[in-house]
Design an enzyme around this catalytic site. Structure first.
Site, PDB file in Angstrom:
ATOM      1  N   HIS A 189       1.313  -0.872  -0.208  1.00  0.00           N
ATOM      2  CA  HIS A 189       0.209   0.068   0.140  1.00  0.00           C
ATOM      3  C   HIS A 189       0.797   1.236   0.316  1.00  0.00           C
ATOM      4  O   HIS A 189       0.411   2.154  -0.383  1.00  0.00           O
ATOM      5  CB  HIS A 189      -1.340  -0.199   0.713  1.00  0.00           C
ATOM      6  CG  HIS A 189      -2.274  -0.712   0.767  1.00  0.00           C
ATOM      7  ND1 HIS A 189      -2.321  -2.105   1.452  1.00  0.00           N
ATOM      8  CD2 HIS A 189      -2.579  -1.112  -0.226  1.00  0.00           C
ATOM      9  CE1 HIS A 189      -3.495  -2.851   0.612  1.00  0.00           C
ATOM     10  NE2 HIS A 189      -4.223  -2.286  -0.025  1.00  0.00           N
ATOM     11  N   ASP A 456      -4.298  -7.782  -3.513  1.00  0.00           N
ATOM     12  CA  ASP A 456      -4.387  -9.613  -2.361  1.00  0.00           C
ATOM     13  C   ASP A 456      -4.607 -10.893  -3.225  1.00  0.00           C
ATOM     14  O   ASP A 456      -4.443 -11.817  -2.618  1.00  0.00           O
ATOM     15  CB  ASP A 456      -5.662  -9.138  -1.984  1.00  0.00           C
ATOM     16  CG  ASP A 456      -5.081  -7.770  -0.770  1.00  0.00           C
ATOM     17  OD1 ASP A 456      -4.121  -8.386   0.056  1.00  0.00           O
ATOM     18  OD2 ASP A 456      -6.346  -6.860  -0.207  1.00  0.00           O
ATOM     19  N   CYS A 503      -8.608  -4.394 -11.036  1.00  0.00           N
ATOM     20  CA  CYS A 503      -8.568  -3.255 -10.120  1.00  0.00           C
ATOM     21  C   CYS A 503      -7.138  -2.658  -9.686  1.00  0.00           C
ATOM     22  O   CYS A 503      -6.580  -2.119  -8.738  1.00  0.00           O
ATOM     23  CB  CYS A 503      -9.465  -2.155  -9.319  1.00  0.00           C
ATOM     24  SG  CYS A 503      -9.942  -3.508  -7.865  1.00  0.00           S
TER      25      CYS A 503
HETATM   26  C1  PEP Z   1      -5.949  -5.171  -4.691  1.00  0.00           C
HETATM   27  O1  PEP Z   1      -6.458  -5.491  -3.258  1.00  0.00           O
HETATM   28  O2  PEP Z   1      -5.938  -5.523  -5.906  1.00  0.00           O
HETATM   29  C2  PEP Z   1      -6.721  -4.079  -4.821  1.00  0.00           C
HETATM   30  C3  PEP Z   1      -7.217  -2.813  -5.635  1.00  0.00           C
HETATM   31  O3  PEP Z   1      -7.415  -3.502  -3.067  1.00  0.00           O
HETATM   32  P1  PEP Z   1      -6.089  -3.218  -2.150  1.00  0.00           P
HETATM   33  O4  PEP Z   1      -4.294  -2.512  -3.039  1.00  0.00           O
HETATM   34  O5  PEP Z   1      -6.433  -1.830  -1.679  1.00  0.00           O
HETATM   35  O6  PEP Z   1      -5.253  -4.071  -1.076  1.00  0.00           O
HETATM   36 MG    MG Z   2      -6.879  -5.399  -1.919  1.00  0.00          MG
END
Ligand code: PEP
Ligand code: MG
Length: 572
Positions: A189, A456, A503
């Site tokens: 993150h 994730d 995403c």
């Molecule tokens: C993901 O897990 O791919 C996602 C877009 O969410 P985050 O990166 O905020 O966990």
């Molecule tokens: Mg995620």
């Protein structure tokens, strides 16, 4: 001039002075000095010890009489440690005979003493290890103290062990122009947020804490992961050339602003934007994103001690909706937990295994008041433009149904209170837990759209922590299991007529565009900073040719095979 290599996590090339931030427990690696430098190194060590001692004395006299007895005792203990002839002699010896750097000698001596402390029966004495660390830490910080003429953080490059997502914005506002960390991962993150803030970041550069001194001049290239320490004239020339090249590329990409995202064979691909801030929203709109595919709300909860109330959240969501002027805005409900722990006390900080713990929708359902406040704010923002609600970390049908029930109840309440709330707000699920991907058929009737969170999904599918550098080789979307599962989700969604996007960060990596198109993806949600590059890639590709090559992609048996496929279609 020395060059070090790390992993590129957020693009941009910067030139600036290093601001070294050593970890709390000194992890200074082995560093030896030249024979001729021993006296100078001893002098540095003594100066630092003297400075720490003087600081202690100053503090003691300033606080005389105002201290509770036990705090005074600690200070005395610290002073005693700093005066201990055995400790000081042992440090000198390590520098003189082993030719250790002062920093490394401190660490070796600290570890030796720590062993003695830990072997003690007496719990009180045992716990004095903290005092030892404090004292050693003070000397270390004087050793690395910058020359007096360098003040503040402005124009500096932070060199540290790790950087938390919660501190990035503050560092930027303090003037930090780039960050280099010895650990970390490109899909953490922190990396995502750094990209969002356009803060150049290199992670996993393991040697930096030993090789870079406070105040060194650095060139950091967040696009290649290269770090140049004390650049020579040729490096500076190259740096300027690179800056010009980047500007040229930006100008060229700029021509694609607002242009259609259509493949060579005429298929329209939808590019949505991921956003964490108002700046992202502005940029997404300006570049011609078709909406926001992922608005991460947790960044509203970081870097503060109190939870944001309904009104504050409402304003932020409403302004986001207004900022996209009529285009759909996908607001993701709170996904705090694991590596996005906050300071508000909402996240259980003591979980043994936070990535598998109370995060995402699980936390929302466990803390209904907090969740209701957020849902009310989101529902109210739907009066100002098209809003979709995306729920993170879904693993069961019950979870999505529970969120839906809450939403219906809250919408009715809000309307009773006189608020405008849109009818039939689409509710979607993040597909990031393998169970949800595999059992999608079991709950797809409960969702209006899907978004595959590969960041994730990869970590849970491959059992490789997205933030753990030790497994960063394993943590890769280019695993046959990931491709098969993503394909399965896309096909299931298409069979049911449910819109599906990706995403995760892979969506914004133009090198991966042909792979996602070959798997049948037609909706990408990516950071606006990468939108034009992905548009350029899509505009150069023939979708039907790529789809025809999907079997070869899926036949690849390992990462190398997948990389070869990507390279081969890239060269078409
Ligand atoms: C993901 O897990 O791919 C996602 C877009 O969410 P985050 O990166 O905020 O966990
Ligand atoms: Mg995620």
């Amino acid at each position: 001039m020395t060059r070090l290599q790390g992993q590129p996590a957020s693009r941009g090339t910067v030139l600036g002075r290093a601001r070294l931030r050593l970890p709390q427990v000194q992890e200074t690696g082995e560093k030896r000095i030249a024979a001729g430098a021993v006296d100078q190194e001893l002098q540095r060590l003594h100066r630092a010890t003297d400075a720490a001692r003087a600081e202690m004395r100053e503090l003691r006299s300033r606080l005389q009489g105002a201290l509770p007895a036990e705090v005074g005792e600690f200070l005395d203990l610290h002073a005693m440690l700093l005066d201990d002839p055995e400790l000081l002699a042992a440090l000198d010896e390590l520098v003189r005979s082993k030719r250790y750097s002062a920093s490394y000698a401190l660490r070796v001596q600290r570890d030796r003493l720590a062993q003695v402390f830990q072997g003690m029966e007496d719990a009180y004495l045992k716990s004095r290890l903290d005092d030892l660390d404090h004292v050693i830490g003070r000397i270390q910080s004087f050793l690395h103290k910058r020359p007096n003429n360098v003040k503040g953080l402005s124009g500096e490059i932070l060199v540290c062990e790790n950087v938390a997502p919660s501190e990035l914005a503050q560092l930027q506002s303090q003037g930090v122009v780039g960050i280099v960390s010895s650990s970390g991962n490109t899909l953490s993150h922190s990396a995502i947020l750094a990209r969002s803030l356009h803060m150049p970041l290199v992670v996993g550069a393991s040697a930096v804490l030993n090789r870079i001194n406070d105040g060194d001049v650095l060139i950091v290239d967040g696009g290649s992961g290269e770090i140049v320490i004390e650049p020579a004239a040729a490096d500076l020339r190259q740096y300027r050339a690179r800056q010009r090249e980047l500007a040229r590329e930006q100008r060229e990409l700029g021509r694609l602003r607002g242009k259609p995202t259509r493949t060579v064979d005429g298929v329209e691909i939808t590019l949505l934007a991921n956003a964490e801030s108002q700046d992202d929203v502005t940029q997404a709109h300006a570049l011609g994103a078709r909406g926001l595919g992922l608005y991460r709300t947790e960044f509203l909860f970081l870097q503060r001690n109190q939870l944001p109330n309904e009104e504050e959240q409402f304003r932020v969501y409403r302004d986001t909706v207004l900022g996209m002027s009529g285009l759909p805005v996908t607001i993701r409900t709170l996904d705090l937990g694991a590596d996005k722990a906050d300071r508000t006390g909402l996240v259980v900080g003591t979980e043994e295994n936070p990535a598998l713990g109370l995060r995402g929708v699980r936390l929302s359902l466990a803390r209904p008041k907090v969740s209701d406040t957020q849902l009310r704010a989101i529902l109210r923002s739907s009066g100002y433009g098209p809003v979709r609600i995306l729920v993170p970390m879904i693993s069961t049908r019950e979870e999505i149904m529970a969120v839906r029930r809450r939403l219906s109840r809250l919408a009715a309440l809000l309307r009773n209170e006189g608020h405008e709330v849109a009818e039939n707000i689409p509710v979607g699920a993040m597909i990031e837990v393998p169970a949800a991907a595999i059992a999608l058929e079991c709950f797809i009737d409960q969702v209006d759209f899907l978004s595959i969170g590969t960041n994730d999904l990869v970590q849970y599918l491959l059992a490789a922590d997205r933030n753990n550098e030790a497994v960063s080789e394993l943590y890769s979307p280019l695993h046959p299991a990931v491709l098969r599962l993503v394909l399965q989700v896309i096909e299931t969604a298409q069979r049911h007529g449910t819109p599906v996007a990706v995403c995760g960060e892979i969506a914004g990596d133009a090198r991966m565009t042909p792979l996602l198109l070959a798997l049948g993806l037609t909706e990408f949600s990516l950071h606006p900073g990468t939108l034009l590059e992905v548009r350029r890639a899509i505009r150069s590709m023939d979708l039907s040719a790529l789809r025809a090559q999907a079997p070869q992609l899926l036949a690849a048996r390992d990462r190398r095979g997948i990389e070869r496929w990507v390279a081969s279609v890239g060269n078409d």
